[in-house]
Write a protein that holds these residues in place. Structure first.
Motif, short mmCIF file in Angstrom:
data_model
loop_
_atom_site.label_atom_id
_atom_site.label_comp_id
_atom_site.label_asym_id
_atom_site.label_seq_id
_atom_site.Cartn_x
_atom_site.Cartn_y
_atom_site.Cartn_z
N PHE A 23 -7.45 8.33 -3.80
CA PHE A 23 -7.51 6.97 -3.26
C PHE A 23 -6.12 6.36 -3.19
O PHE A 23 -5.75 5.74 -2.19
N ILE A 24 -5.33 6.57 -4.22
CA ILE A 24 -3.96 6.04 -4.22
C ILE A 24 -3.15 6.64 -3.09
O ILE A 24 -2.39 5.94 -2.40
N TRP A 25 -3.30 7.93 -2.83
CA TRP A 25 -2.61 8.57 -1.71
C TRP A 25 -3.07 7.96 -0.39
O TRP A 25 -2.25 7.73 0.51
N LEU A 26 -4.37 7.72 -0.24
CA LEU A 26 -4.90 7.10 0.98
C LEU A 26 -4.27 5.72 1.19
O LEU A 26 -3.79 5.40 2.29
N VAL A 27 -4.24 4.93 0.15
CA VAL A 27 -3.66 3.59 0.25
C VAL A 27 -2.17 3.67 0.58
O VAL A 27 -1.66 2.89 1.39
N SER A 28 -1.48 4.64 0.01
CA SER A 28 -0.07 4.85 0.31
C SER A 28 0.12 5.15 1.80
O SER A 28 1.04 4.62 2.45
N GLU A 29 -0.74 5.99 2.34
CA GLU A 29 -0.65 6.32 3.77
C GLU A 29 -0.97 5.11 4.64
O GLU A 29 -0.37 4.93 5.70
N ILE A 30 -1.89 4.27 4.20
CA ILE A 30 -2.19 3.04 4.94
C ILE A 30 -0.96 2.13 4.94
O ILE A 30 -0.62 1.51 5.95
N GLY A 31 -0.25 2.09 3.80
CA GLY A 31 1.00 1.33 3.74
C GLY A 31 2.04 1.87 4.70
O GLY A 31 2.75 1.10 5.37
N GLU A 32 2.15 3.20 4.79
CA GLU A 32 3.09 3.79 5.74
C GLU A 32 2.70 3.45 7.17
O GLU A 32 3.57 3.17 8.01
N LEU A 33 1.40 3.45 7.46
CA LEU A 33 0.93 3.06 8.79
C LEU A 33 1.31 1.61 9.09
O LEU A 33 1.77 1.29 10.19
N ALA A 34 1.15 0.74 8.10
CA ALA A 34 1.52 -0.67 8.29
C ALA A 34 3.00 -0.80 8.64
O ALA A 34 3.37 -1.57 9.55
N ARG A 35 3.84 -0.03 7.96
CA ARG A 35 5.29 -0.10 8.24
C ARG A 35 5.62 0.35 9.65
O ARG A 35 6.38 -0.30 10.36
N VAL A 36 5.04 1.46 10.09
CA VAL A 36 5.38 1.95 11.43
C VAL A 36 4.75 1.09 12.52
O VAL A 36 5.29 1.01 13.63
N LEU A 37 3.63 0.44 12.22
CA LEU A 37 3.06 -0.49 13.19
C LEU A 37 4.03 -1.64 13.46
O LEU A 37 4.17 -2.08 14.61
N ARG A 38 4.68 -2.11 12.42
CA ARG A 38 5.68 -3.18 12.59
C ARG A 38 6.86 -2.70 13.42
O ARG A 38 7.39 -3.43 14.24
N ASP A 39 7.26 -1.45 13.20
CA ASP A 39 8.42 -0.90 13.93
C ASP A 39 8.09 -0.58 15.38
O ASP A 39 8.98 -0.61 16.22
N GLY A 40 6.86 -0.23 15.67
CA GLY A 40 6.43 0.03 17.03
C GLY A 40 6.72 1.43 17.56
O GLY A 40 6.56 1.67 18.75
N ASN A 41 7.12 2.36 16.71
CA ASN A 41 7.39 3.73 17.15
C ASN A 41 6.05 4.45 17.36
O ASN A 41 5.38 4.83 16.40
N GLU A 42 5.69 4.67 18.62
CA GLU A 42 4.37 5.21 18.94
C GLU A 42 4.13 6.59 18.34
O GLU A 42 3.02 6.89 17.89
N GLU A 43 5.13 7.46 18.33
CA GLU A 43 4.94 8.80 17.75
C GLU A 43 4.69 8.72 16.25
O GLU A 43 3.82 9.42 15.72
N LYS A 44 5.44 7.88 15.56
CA LYS A 44 5.22 7.74 14.11
C LYS A 44 3.87 7.09 13.82
O LYS A 44 3.20 7.44 12.84
N ILE A 45 3.46 6.16 14.68
CA ILE A 45 2.14 5.54 14.51
C ILE A 45 1.06 6.61 14.59
O ILE A 45 0.15 6.66 13.75
N LYS A 46 1.15 7.49 15.59
CA LYS A 46 0.16 8.57 15.73
C LYS A 46 0.13 9.47 14.50
O LYS A 46 -0.94 9.85 14.02
N GLU A 47 1.31 9.81 13.99
CA GLU A 47 1.38 10.66 12.80
C GLU A 47 0.72 9.99 11.60
O GLU A 47 -0.02 10.63 10.84
N GLU A 48 0.99 8.70 11.42
CA GLU A 48 0.42 7.99 10.26
C GLU A 48 -1.08 7.79 10.40
O GLU A 48 -1.81 7.85 9.40
N VAL A 49 -1.57 7.57 11.62
CA VAL A 49 -3.02 7.47 11.82
C VAL A 49 -3.68 8.80 11.42
O VAL A 49 -4.70 8.82 10.73
N ALA A 50 -3.06 9.91 11.83
CA ALA A 50 -3.58 11.22 11.45
C ALA A 50 -3.56 11.40 9.94
O ALA A 50 -4.51 11.94 9.35
N ASP A 51 -2.48 10.97 9.29
CA ASP A 51 -2.39 11.09 7.82
C ASP A 51 -3.47 10.26 7.13
O ASP A 51 -4.09 10.73 6.16
N VAL A 52 -3.71 9.05 7.61
CA VAL A 52 -4.75 8.20 7.01
C VAL A 52 -6.11 8.88 7.13
O VAL A 52 -6.87 8.94 6.17
#
Length: 97
Positions: free
Chosen positions: A27-56
């Protein structure tokens, strides 16, 4: 690939480590990945967003494996082609943020 097939892939690849990590650790790893997704959503890098969605999604599948939950089954039950609240497709609920 179906949800169940993806969950099985995560099981085949990672279950031994996930089992050792346990519920809370996964669960902690899942939440960590959600945090990473939040960061890349702010940055707007579409490729990184896709990677983080896959990780979540992958970490959700891993957590479900540890909890012995069939994701495909529970998703189909909760969302049987219509909104679970208003029973419409598309949803007619008037939710506001």
């Amino acid at each position: 690939m179906e949800i169940r097939e993806f969950q099985q892939l995560m099981h085949d690849l990672y279950f031994e480590n996930d089992k050792k990590r346990g519920r809370l650790g996964n669960f902690i790893w899942l939440v960590s990945e959600i945090g990473e997704l939040a960061r890349v959503l702010r940055d707007g890098n579409e490729e990184k967003i896709k990677e983080e969605v896959a990780d979540v999604f992958a970490w959700l599948a891993s957590l479900a494996n540890v909890l012995n939950i069939d994701l495909e089954e529970v998703v189909k039950k909760k969302y049987p082609g219509k909104c679970p609240r208003c029973k419409n497709n598309p949803c007619k609920c008037n939710f506001r943020l």
